[in-house]
Design a protein around this motif. Sequence first.
Motif, mmCIF file in Angstrom:
data_model
loop_
_atom_site.group_PDB
_atom_site.id
_atom_site.type_symbol
_atom_site.label_atom_id
_atom_site.label_comp_id
_atom_site.label_asym_id
_atom_site.label_seq_id
_atom_site.Cartn_x
_atom_site.Cartn_y
_atom_site.Cartn_z
ATOM 1 N N LEU A 4 24.997 42.752 41.134
ATOM 2 C CA LEU A 4 26.090 42.412 42.041
ATOM 3 C C LEU A 4 27.432 42.572 41.344
ATOM 4 O O LEU A 4 28.383 43.145 41.895
ATOM 5 N N SER A 5 27.530 42.083 40.098
ATOM 6 C CA SER A 5 28.767 42.219 39.324
ATOM 7 C C SER A 5 29.111 43.691 39.102
ATOM 8 O O SER A 5 30.277 44.092 39.213
ATOM 9 N N LEU A 36 28.334 31.625 46.840
ATOM 10 C CA LEU A 36 27.764 32.140 45.596
ATOM 11 C C LEU A 36 28.661 31.824 44.402
ATOM 12 O O LEU A 36 28.187 31.412 43.336
ATOM 13 N N LEU A 37 29.988 32.017 44.577
ATOM 14 C CA LEU A 37 30.914 31.786 43.464
ATOM 15 C C LEU A 37 31.026 30.295 43.119
ATOM 16 O O LEU A 37 31.399 29.938 42.004
ATOM 17 N N ALA A 38 30.687 29.431 44.061
ATOM 18 C CA ALA A 38 30.654 27.996 43.751
ATOM 19 C C ALA A 38 29.534 27.703 42.757
ATOM 20 O O ALA A 38 29.633 26.795 41.928
ATOM 21 N N THR A 60 16.554 37.668 53.284
ATOM 22 C CA THR A 60 15.648 36.892 54.139
ATOM 23 C C THR A 60 16.423 36.188 55.246
ATOM 24 O O THR A 60 16.043 36.228 56.431
ATOM 25 N N ARG A 61 17.554 35.548 54.876
ATOM 26 C CA ARG A 61 18.315 34.752 55.834
ATOM 27 C C ARG A 61 18.838 35.599 56.982
ATOM 28 O O ARG A 61 18.834 35.183 58.132
ATOM 29 N N LEU A 84 22.128 42.589 46.467
ATOM 30 C CA LEU A 84 22.127 41.376 47.283
ATOM 31 C C LEU A 84 21.014 40.427 46.849
ATOM 32 O O LEU A 84 19.872 40.849 46.648
ATOM 33 N N PRO A 85 21.324 39.132 46.719
ATOM 34 C CA PRO A 85 20.286 38.149 46.390
ATOM 35 C C PRO A 85 19.176 38.158 47.448
ATOM 36 O O PRO A 85 19.462 38.279 48.654
#
Length: 680
Positions: free
Chosen positions: A665-666, A650-652, A182-183, A176-177
Amino acid sequence: MPDINSDIQYLKGVGPAYAKKFAKLGIYTIRDLLLHYPRRYIDYSQPYTVVSAPFDVDCCVKATVLQRDPDRRIKGGRMLSHVLAGDDTGMLALSWFNAPYAAEKLEPGTEYYFEGRVGGMMTRREILHPLVRTEAQVAAAPLLPVYGSTEGLPAARLTRCAQLALEYVAQLDDPLPPELLTRYRMPPKADAVRAIHAPRDTADAAAARRRLIFEELYILQLGIFLMRGHGRKITGAPMRELDLAPFWRSLPYAPTGAQRRSAEEICHDLCGQTPMNRLLQGDVGSGKTLVAAAAIWFAAQNGWQSAMLAPTEILARQHAANLADRLEPFGVNVTLLVGGMKAAEKRVALAAIADGRAGLVVGTHAVLTDSVVFKNLGLAIVDEQHRFGVRQRGILAGKANNPHLLVMSATPIPRTLGLLMYGDLDISILDELPPGRKPIKTWFITGKKRRDMYGFLEKQIAAGHQVYIVCPAIEENEMDSGMKAVKQYYEQVACPLLPGRRIGLLHGKMKPKDKDEVMQQFKAGELDVLVSTTVIEVGVDVPNATVMVIENAERFGLSALHQLRGRVGRGAANSCCILISDNEGEAVRQRLHFLCRTSDGFAVAKYDLETRGPGDFFGEAQHGLPTLHVADLVQDTRTLTVAQQEAKALLALDPNLAKPEHKALSDEVERLFATAGAMN
């Protein structure tokens, strides 16, 4: 020194013999064991007194050992160990068979925590084979994890090995980023995995589960978006708007409003710049094939070929015949391609597909082989989509330059869950049945009425009708002799109770050719009765079949029963479904009575999801999605919504997860979808 990716046999306490047992659980490495999460916990922090412990429920009782009786041999040669414990409220008898060491460890005068199912009387309770923990053990770990296990792998050993594996937990990459952690105030991956296996308290376990559920659903959504061609801009099959009126006028009956609406939605998509990704959902008998025919007609008028993938050869043949009736008057050539065709027939079909003469190709998995080359495939349709993994759908779509994709399902899924599950698929729903479809009466009986029911079946057959009888098992299971095995049922029940009638047998272990032959005989009216497992679930039309009998109905989810019920009621005669079960559980009886009261597939699906969960609803890995280990598609829909939004965002920014910071993640996306065979 082993590392997190080492074979599980090198973990202390495992070895080669137990490694084979772990493999049955899909655990091959130390990493796999760390990601094999507990199903639940035994909470020792809030023990009951002897008298307050609820009857016939697994619970924890705190009591002092008063005396230990000498072991004695009882009838059958077993050794009985007996200990008496108690507190201020009452006495607690503890017993073990053939486990003297369990009682020997207990010291009179010492307080222990005993966990198990409580029986006995009000002031003298008893527990057979309790789990025992000391005060020090409970202080160190108040929640004891309980894991899904397998034969030959004791639960205690699995628990001990999982605790030993925590030595390697720091080696887990966090996919996870950091900004997501944090969010949403989530702990790092290693901390969450450590806490789910060895939580300090219930709040610690809940925080770990919340983080791991989010991660699993986030990765699920990323995988779905990636495999559905997220970011794909332009279709290779552009089409122009056309009026569907000529097609509707050609029908011998008027389509329903839902059919017209769904066809218009599909054709609007076909005229878009991006490839259509649409799910057509419709209850049994709602007319999905007619909507598909309208879409195929539309594509053909635009000069494009279509392909329809069906899960069985008999269903492919049925679709080909029905669609030929609808489309060939418009000059659309319908070509069949199935594994059972002769080599010469197959060569002719392949040539027609390659040079474009085949306007529509209807087939089974044979359509996915490398030898099938389309001239200009514009529309790919997958029928009964839960029978095909995402990978198979991808292969079909890969036979052209970004073709349009329509997947069809007769398994009703509540719309909100469908939108979440299928990511960027749009959904069309057929919520009307064509006029003239008679309701199917449904009855629930016990096995005591079986002979009377067979008298009713005899009358139906004498009147020229046919009967399905469905059993849930193929061979008699010694552990569960109540299940009606299809072979024994055929030989010992159906044939003796219907003497002189033509009875066929059908089950999944038969060769495909033999299965098709039996089904064709039944369809042609050469058999009066078909005794079968659920392989007849998928939509073959036998208008003359008027009775569906389902033995051990409690073994099926309601949605599966509803699908089976839909195999009858396809002709002009009144039809019925008879559910047989001797299960006396109140929840089971309520479910079966509910099915007797409603014919609405979406109501059935909602009830099934609420009462049984998605595992039973979708069946064993049949929805083409990977196996989820901690998340629940029904209970965790709020988290699923957030995970979907974050995956899109994220994909954007990184459409293919190609940036170095997204490698972990990939990797996790590939690992999760490997369980569905979807990323190959």
